[in-house]
Design a protein around this motif. Structure first.
Motif, PDB file in Angstrom:
ATOM      1  N   LYS A 124       0.863  -1.182   0.000  1.00  0.00           N
ATOM      2  CA  LYS A 124       0.000   0.000   0.000  1.00  0.00           C
ATOM      3  C   LYS A 124       0.894   1.224   0.000  1.00  0.00           C
ATOM      4  N   VAL A 125       0.458   2.259  -0.691  1.00  0.00           N
ATOM      5  CA  VAL A 125       1.223   3.502  -0.695  1.00  0.00           C
ATOM      6  C   VAL A 125       0.294   4.626  -0.243  1.00  0.00           C
ATOM      7  N   PHE A 126       0.780   5.419   0.682  1.00  0.00           N
ATOM      8  CA  PHE A 126       0.011   6.564   1.172  1.00  0.00           C
ATOM      9  C   PHE A 126       0.761   7.832   0.816  1.00  0.00           C
ATOM     10  N   TYR A 127       0.016   8.814   0.309  1.00  0.00           N
ATOM     11  CA  TYR A 127       0.572  10.162   0.181  1.00  0.00           C
ATOM     12  C   TYR A 127      -0.086  10.957   1.294  1.00  0.00           C
ATOM     13  N   GLY A 128       0.610  11.181   2.375  1.00  0.00           N
ATOM     14  CA  GLY A 128      -0.014  11.780   3.555  1.00  0.00           C
ATOM     15  C   GLY A 128      -1.051  10.815   4.083  1.00  0.00           C
ATOM     16  N   GLU A 129      -2.296  11.279   4.195  1.00  0.00           N
ATOM     17  CA  GLU A 129      -3.368  10.419   4.702  1.00  0.00           C
ATOM     18  C   GLU A 129      -4.010   9.604   3.588  1.00  0.00           C
ATOM     19  N   LYS A 130      -3.793  10.039   2.379  1.00  0.00           N
ATOM     20  CA  LYS A 130      -4.498   9.422   1.264  1.00  0.00           C
ATOM     21  C   LYS A 130      -3.844   8.112   0.836  1.00  0.00           C
ATOM     22  N   GLU A 131      -4.649   7.066   0.798  1.00  0.00           N
ATOM     23  CA  GLU A 131      -4.119   5.775   0.338  1.00  0.00           C
ATOM     24  C   GLU A 131      -4.230   5.735  -1.181  1.00  0.00           C
ATOM     25  N   ALA A 132      -3.078   5.688  -1.853  1.00  0.00           N
ATOM     26  CA  ALA A 132      -3.080   5.752  -3.319  1.00  0.00           C
ATOM     27  C   ALA A 132      -3.041   4.360  -3.941  1.00  0.00           C
ATOM     28  N   LEU A 133      -2.496   3.407  -3.222  1.00  0.00           N
ATOM     29  CA  LEU A 133      -2.383   2.043  -3.738  1.00  0.00           C
ATOM     30  C   LEU A 133      -2.916   1.114  -2.649  1.00  0.00           C
ATOM     31  N   HIS A 134      -3.905   0.288  -3.023  1.00  0.00           N
ATOM     32  CA  HIS A 134      -4.650  -0.446  -1.994  1.00  0.00           C
ATOM     33  C   HIS A 134      -4.284  -1.920  -1.918  1.00  0.00           C
ATOM     34  N   GLY A 135      -3.056  -2.210  -1.549  1.00  0.00           N
ATOM     35  CA  GLY A 135      -2.735  -3.610  -1.294  1.00  0.00           C
ATOM     36  C   GLY A 135      -2.508  -4.403  -2.567  1.00  0.00           C
ATOM     37  N   VAL A 136      -1.310  -4.263  -3.128  1.00  0.00           N
ATOM     38  CA  VAL A 136      -0.986  -4.954  -4.385  1.00  0.00           C
ATOM     39  C   VAL A 136      -0.234  -6.257  -4.089  1.00  0.00           C
ATOM     40  N   ASP A 137      -0.741  -7.337  -4.652  1.00  0.00           N
ATOM     41  CA  ASP A 137      -0.051  -8.626  -4.576  1.00  0.00           C
ATOM     42  C   ASP A 137       0.321  -9.028  -5.989  1.00  0.00           C
TER      43      ASP A 137
END
Lengths: 234, 271
Positions: B30-43
């Motif tokens: 997962k990638v967050f920019y500040g509070e915003k989750e930009a990537l939601h759990g990549v497998d």
């Protein structure tokens, strides 16, 4: 099935392609029906009309090919669109063949009308003809609705045609052995029966193309085949 | 939102029939920019000697994911990455990992060619020099020639190696950047829309090159051109709204995708 393209014109082009296939299907269907009617009613002028109308079927096939060529070049379709377009061009070829067989039967019917024909043999041709006619109508219906179960049903029913063809083959052989004067007519009828049986095979091809177009997968199993015994020595 | 990734890989034979080792393996990234989750759990597992194309509309997370692979996201303030990504089984976000070494192993080519304002020779020799890969003039010469040959640029520049890299054409500059990435003997090359600033001929050359580089490297390419993804990759991953929606063999994705969202995107429909 799926929502609209960002380029609305692509949707229009696909719809136009389907409309052309439907038109061609309707024409092929009519050609088969009219050729059967001409045989049934010994109507030479109807046979001639069938022969003349074949040019229109050929012309639509050419139109479809041109249309497809343009769509492939300009739209570079993917996935369901690519299958849509590829299956359409194959359907056009198949429908053209179907109409060709109807035309060939119309030609042979003119020769038949000039000699004596066993009346019961004519009934046999008409019966297998109507069977195939029904399947062609059903498959075109399945095409217009993208109806996979209906297409699969048509595909399975081709076995009936094979069995009917097998029966008719034996019947015609019997007439010719009983009365050699029927050999000319009998031979033409053999070819006509074979033409109709081939139309049935093309109908199953269309059913397969419908399934491929919608699901992306070919049929998993081999088609049930009837009538194998005529290929074995008596 | 459906977060299941459709993977048709397992059921089907591999495209190249080789079945190379997994190079990168991401779990719940997962990638967050500040509070915003930009990537939601990549497998996802990316294999060696294969080209994997990441496709999807702008803002779908494909470049964000690409930048996780050499920790380029570390350079963005307020960016946080969770989950694990391993390279040859080693967690690249582990504290023991030297990011500079990681980026030498995992090279990157960007959208716009960005040669250093130095000679063509220095552009290629710079990496090996700072990484201490070579010391003698002969070694440098060999690396520069070898890298430029692999990048398909040698014959075009061999007589003007001392001229500035910025004087080359756009396509040549991009190949110079590829040569620069190759020079430090990476294992993976990441490409972020490497052809979007190039004309069709330069693009074709880069695509040919990608195909050749596949013999020695794992390549991950982000592209907006679906035709390009279809042409150059063996595997394709489709991202949408920060989700990895579908990952499978390229030929399957472009002929018969499983997920409706993939279908809509690659056929140019409103999603």
């Amino acid at each position: 099935m799926v929502n609209e393209h960002l380029f609305k014109r692509f949707d229009d082009e696909l719809a136009r392609l389907d409309a052309k296939i439907s038109e061609m299907g309707g024409l092929a269907e009519a050609q088969l029906a009219r050729s059967l009617q001409a045989i049934r009613e010994r109507d030479t002028s109807l046979s001639e009309s069938v022969i003349a109308s074949d040019a229109r079927v050929d012309a639509i096939e050419t139109e479809i090919q041109d249309h497809v060529l343009q769509m492939l070049a300009l739209r570079q379709p993917m996935a369901v669109d690519l299958r849509h377009i590829l299956s359409s061009v194959k359907m056009a070829t198949t429908l053209e063949r179907i109409a060709d067989y109807a035309k060939n039967n119309a030609k042979r019917s003119i020769v038949l009308m000039q000699g004596s024909v066993p009346p019961r043999a004519m009934t046999g041709i008409d019966r297998i003809g109507r069977l195939v006619q029904g399947l062609l109508t059903d498959v075109l219906d399945a095409f217009s609705k993208n109806d996979v179960p209906a297409a699969e049903l048509v595909w399975k029913r081709d076995e009936e045609i094979d069995d009917a063809y097998n029966g008719l083959f034996r019947e015609l052989l019997t007439y010719m052995m009983e009365d050699p004067r029927t050999i000319t007519a009998g031979t033409h009828l053999m070819f006509m029966a074979k033409n109709i049986e081939r139309i049935g095979d093309h109908v199953t091809n269309i059913a397969e193309l419908i399934v491929f177009r919608v699901t992306g997968s070919p049929f998993a199993t081999d088609r049930p085949k009837g009538g194998g015994e005529i290929y074995r020595p008596a | 939102m459906d977060t299941t990734v459709t993977t048709a890989v397992k059921e089907q034979p591999r495209t190249n029939g080789v079945g190379h080792d997994v190079k990168f393996s991401s779990k719940q990234v997962k990638v967050f920019y500040g509070e915003k989750e930009a990537l939601h759990g990549v497998d996802i597992d990316l294999r060696d000697r294969e080209v994997t194309a990441l496709i999807g509309p702008s803002g779908c997370g494909k470049s964000t994911y690409l930048r996780c692979l050499n920790r380029m996201n570390d350079t963005i303030a307020g960016c946080r990455v969770t989950g694990t990504t391993t390279l040859d089984g080693k967690d690249i976000y582990d504290r023991s990992i030297d990011v500079v070494q990681l980026r030498a192993k995992v090279g990157m080519v960007f959208q716009k060619p960005n040669p250093f304002p130095k000679s063509i020779y220095e552009n290629v020799a710079y990496g090996p020099r700072i990484h201490g890969i070579a010391s003698s003039k002969q070694d440098f010469d060999a690396i520069v020639e070898n890298s430029l040959v692999k990048a398909g640029l040698w014959t075009e520049v061999k007589d003007r190696l001392d001229q500035p890299g910025t004087g080359l054409s756009g396509g040549q500059q991009q190949r110079l950047c590829i040569a620069r990435a190759i020079a430090v003997s990476p294992e993976v090359i990441l490409m972020d829309e490497p052809c979007s600033a190039l004309d069709p001929i330069a693009t074709a050359k880069i695509e040919e090159l990608i195909d050749e580089l596949r013999e020695n490297f794992a390549i991950v390419i982000v592209t907006h051109s679906m035709q390009q993804a279809a042409r150059v990759s063996q595997m394709t991953a489709f991202f949408h709204l920060g989700h990895l929606v579908e990952f499978g063999q390229t030929k399957q994705i472009f002929t018969n995708p499983v997920d409706q969202r993939t279908q809509s995107y690659i056929t140019g429909r409103i999603g």
